[in-house]
Write a protein that holds these residues in place. Structure first.
Motif, mmCIF file in Angstrom:
data_model
loop_
_atom_site.group_PDB
_atom_site.id
_atom_site.type_symbol
_atom_site.label_atom_id
_atom_site.label_comp_id
_atom_site.label_asym_id
_atom_site.label_seq_id
_atom_site.Cartn_x
_atom_site.Cartn_y
_atom_site.Cartn_z
ATOM 1 N N PRO A 257 9.461 -30.911 -85.675
ATOM 2 C CA PRO A 257 10.405 -30.788 -86.647
ATOM 3 C C PRO A 257 9.551 -31.340 -88.115
ATOM 4 C CG PRO A 257 11.758 -31.226 -85.203
ATOM 5 C CD PRO A 257 10.340 -31.383 -84.355
ATOM 6 N N SER A 258 8.869 -32.639 -87.694
ATOM 7 C CA SER A 258 8.346 -33.254 -88.852
ATOM 8 C C SER A 258 7.288 -32.750 -89.485
ATOM 9 C CB SER A 258 7.773 -34.601 -88.380
ATOM 10 O OG SER A 258 6.822 -34.561 -87.408
ATOM 11 N N ARG A 259 6.560 -31.663 -88.836
ATOM 12 C CA ARG A 259 5.384 -31.059 -89.240
ATOM 13 C C ARG A 259 5.679 -29.502 -89.871
ATOM 14 N NH1 ARG A 259 0.803 -32.256 -85.794
ATOM 15 N NH2 ARG A 259 -0.192 -30.312 -86.518
ATOM 16 N N GLN A 260 7.058 -29.490 -90.279
ATOM 17 C CA GLN A 260 7.337 -27.981 -90.804
ATOM 18 C C GLN A 260 7.449 -28.122 -92.441
ATOM 19 O OE1 GLN A 260 7.178 -25.794 -88.506
ATOM 20 N NE2 GLN A 260 6.678 -27.578 -87.391
ATOM 21 N N PRO A 261 7.111 -26.928 -93.026
ATOM 22 C CA PRO A 261 7.281 -27.143 -94.411
ATOM 23 C C PRO A 261 8.542 -27.322 -94.969
ATOM 24 C CG PRO A 261 6.476 -24.952 -93.533
ATOM 25 C CD PRO A 261 6.773 -25.660 -92.496
ATOM 26 N N ASP A 262 9.771 -26.877 -94.437
ATOM 27 C CA ASP A 262 11.199 -27.404 -94.594
ATOM 28 C C ASP A 262 11.755 -28.822 -94.198
ATOM 29 O OD1 ASP A 262 11.268 -26.291 -92.176
ATOM 30 O OD2 ASP A 262 13.223 -25.509 -92.664
ATOM 31 N N PHE A 263 10.673 -29.651 -93.620
ATOM 32 C CA PHE A 263 11.262 -30.987 -93.039
ATOM 33 C C PHE A 263 11.921 -31.615 -94.403
ATOM 34 C CE2 PHE A 263 9.938 -35.438 -92.299
ATOM 35 C CZ PHE A 263 10.957 -35.428 -91.301
ATOM 36 N N ILE A 264 12.924 -32.465 -94.023
ATOM 37 C CA ILE A 264 13.651 -33.209 -94.852
ATOM 38 C C ILE A 264 13.758 -34.603 -93.970
ATOM 39 C CG2 ILE A 264 15.846 -33.647 -95.963
ATOM 40 C CD1 ILE A 264 16.537 -30.825 -95.661
ATOM 41 N N ALA A 265 13.030 -35.751 -94.689
ATOM 42 C CA ALA A 265 12.814 -36.825 -93.925
ATOM 43 C C ALA A 265 14.554 -37.675 -93.723
ATOM 44 C CB ALA A 265 11.890 -38.000 -94.910
#
Lengths: 213, 213
Positions: free
Chosen positions: A205-213
Motif C-alpha cells: 500500500p505505501s508504495r502506491q501512487p494513491d497512498f494516503i499516510a
C-alpha cells in the motif's frame, strides 16, 4: 493494461502482487474508497458491484474479482506460475486462497463495516471485536492448513502462489487493525518471508501512487 | 468419494450440482449446521474452519472450499467442462462465480447471522434487512454482468458452468428468505432453466438424505 485499485484495498493488493511477481507493466488508477468514488456511475460502468480491483486488458476487456483477474494473468504470463497444473496441488492452493477470500475478507470489508455502524448503530469497540473475531477464526484455520503442508518459505514450497497473494494483504490488514497475531506462527513466518521479497514490496500500500499516510 | 454436506448449505449445493453434472458417484454424509455439528472436534479435523462442504477424494485427501473442490472435480472428470480453457472466457465465468462466492454469500452465512443476533443483539427485522441488502446489491451487479453476455439459457451459453453452480444455490437461498427477485429477470430466467434440468434437481436441498422439512 490498466489497473483500478485503492492502495489500502486488500483485493487490489492481491492483484498488484501477482502483477509484480510476473513483471507485468500496467497503468495505475486510484479509486478512493474513502470518498466513495467506487460508487460513482463512471466506476459502476467498470465494476457493477462498485469495487476494486478492475483490470482493463490490452484488448479493452474489463475484468473484476481479484481471483478471476489473477487466474487470467496466470494464463497471460505463466511465469512464475501462481496456480499449479497438478489437480490436487492446485486445489490445495485454491483452498487456502478461498479460505481467505471467502471466509475472512468479505465479512470485514469496508462496506460491511460501514453497514454495521450506519445501519445497525454498532460502536467502535463492537466493530473492532467483529473484525478480530473473523480474523481469529479464519487465521486459526489457515494455520492448521499450512501446518499440514510442512515447513516452507511460502505457503506451498519454494515459490509464491495465489495463496501467498491472498495471505499477505489479509495479514497486513489484520496488523493494521491491531489483531493479536501471536497464535499463528506459520502464517506470520510466511508473511515476513514474503515481505522481504521485492515483488511483494512493490505491491505494498505505501508504495502506491494513491497512498494516503 | 465422500461428501460432507448440509442439505441447506448453498456452498454444499454448488458442489452437489457439479458432481451431478459430471455424473460422479459419492457417499453423502450430512453435517447438521443447525445443531452445531460442524464445530465438533471430529468435523474440525476435516474442515479446520468448521464448515461444509468437505470432499474426501478416492485417495483419502480432505478438501474444503467449494470452488477449490469444483476446480478439482473439473480436472478429475472434464466432461462437461465447468471452467472454459480459453483465458478470457474462463475469467468471465470466475468473475460471476466470485461475485456470488465473495460478495454475496459470506456476508449472509449462518455464522455471520448468528453473530449479529447473539453478539450484537440484532432483531429479526434487522437481520432480514441485512440479508436482503447484500442479496440486492449482489444480484443487481450479477444482472448487469449477465446482460453483457447476451441471451443464453445458462450464464455462459448453451452449457452449464461454475457460474450456474453458484447462481442456483444463491437464488434458492434468496427465495427462501423472501427477497424480492423481480428486478433480476436474467438471473431468474437462468435460475428457472437450471431448475428444469435433472442434475440441478438431483442436487436440490429437498432431495438430500439429511433434508429436514
Amino acid at each position: 493494461m490498466q489497473l483500478y485499485s485503492f492502495f489500502n484495498s486488500s483485493t487490489s493488493y492481491r492483484v498488484r502482487i501477482a502483477l509484480a511477481l510476473k513483471g507485468l507493466d500496467y497503468d495505475y488508477h486510484g479509486i478512493n474508497l474513502r470518498s466513495g468514488e467506487q460508487r460513482s456511475a463512471e466506476h459502476r460502468e467498470r465494476s457493477p458491484v462498485g469495487g476494486v480491483p478492475v483490470l482493463i486488458t490490452d484488448e479493452g476487456q474489463q475484468l473484476t474479482q481479484s481471483l478471476a483477474i489473477i487466474d487470467y494473468l496466470d494464463a497471460l504470463q505463466p511465469q512464475p506460475r501462481l496456480l499449479p497444473a497438478e489437480p490436487l496441488a492446485r486445489a490445495r492452493v485454491l483452498e487456502v486462497a478461498h479460505l481467505i477470500a471467502c471466509d475472512i475478507h468479505p465479512i470485514n470489508n469496508l462496506r460491511v463495516l460501514g453497514y454495521l455502524q450506519k445501519e445497525l448503530g454498532v460502536d467502535a469497540a463492537q466493530k473492532d471485536a467483529w473484525y478480530r473475531h473473523w480474523v481469529a477464526e479464519g487465521l486459526a484455520a489457515l494455520e492448521v492448513l499450512l501446518e499440514r503442508q510442512g515447513s516452507h518459505p511460502y505457503c506451498f514450497g519454494e515459490q509464491p502462489t495465489l495463496a501467498d497473494c491472498c495471505l499477505v494483504p489479509q495479514v497486513a490488514n489484520a496488523e493494521r487493525m491491531g489483531c493479536d497475531l501471536s497464535g499463528y506462527p506459520k502464517v506470520m513466518a510466511i508473511y515476513r518471508h514474503c515481505l522481504a521479497q521485492q515483488a511483494f514490496q512493490a505491491a505494498a500500500p505505501s508504495r502506491q501512487p494513491d497512498f494516503i499516510a
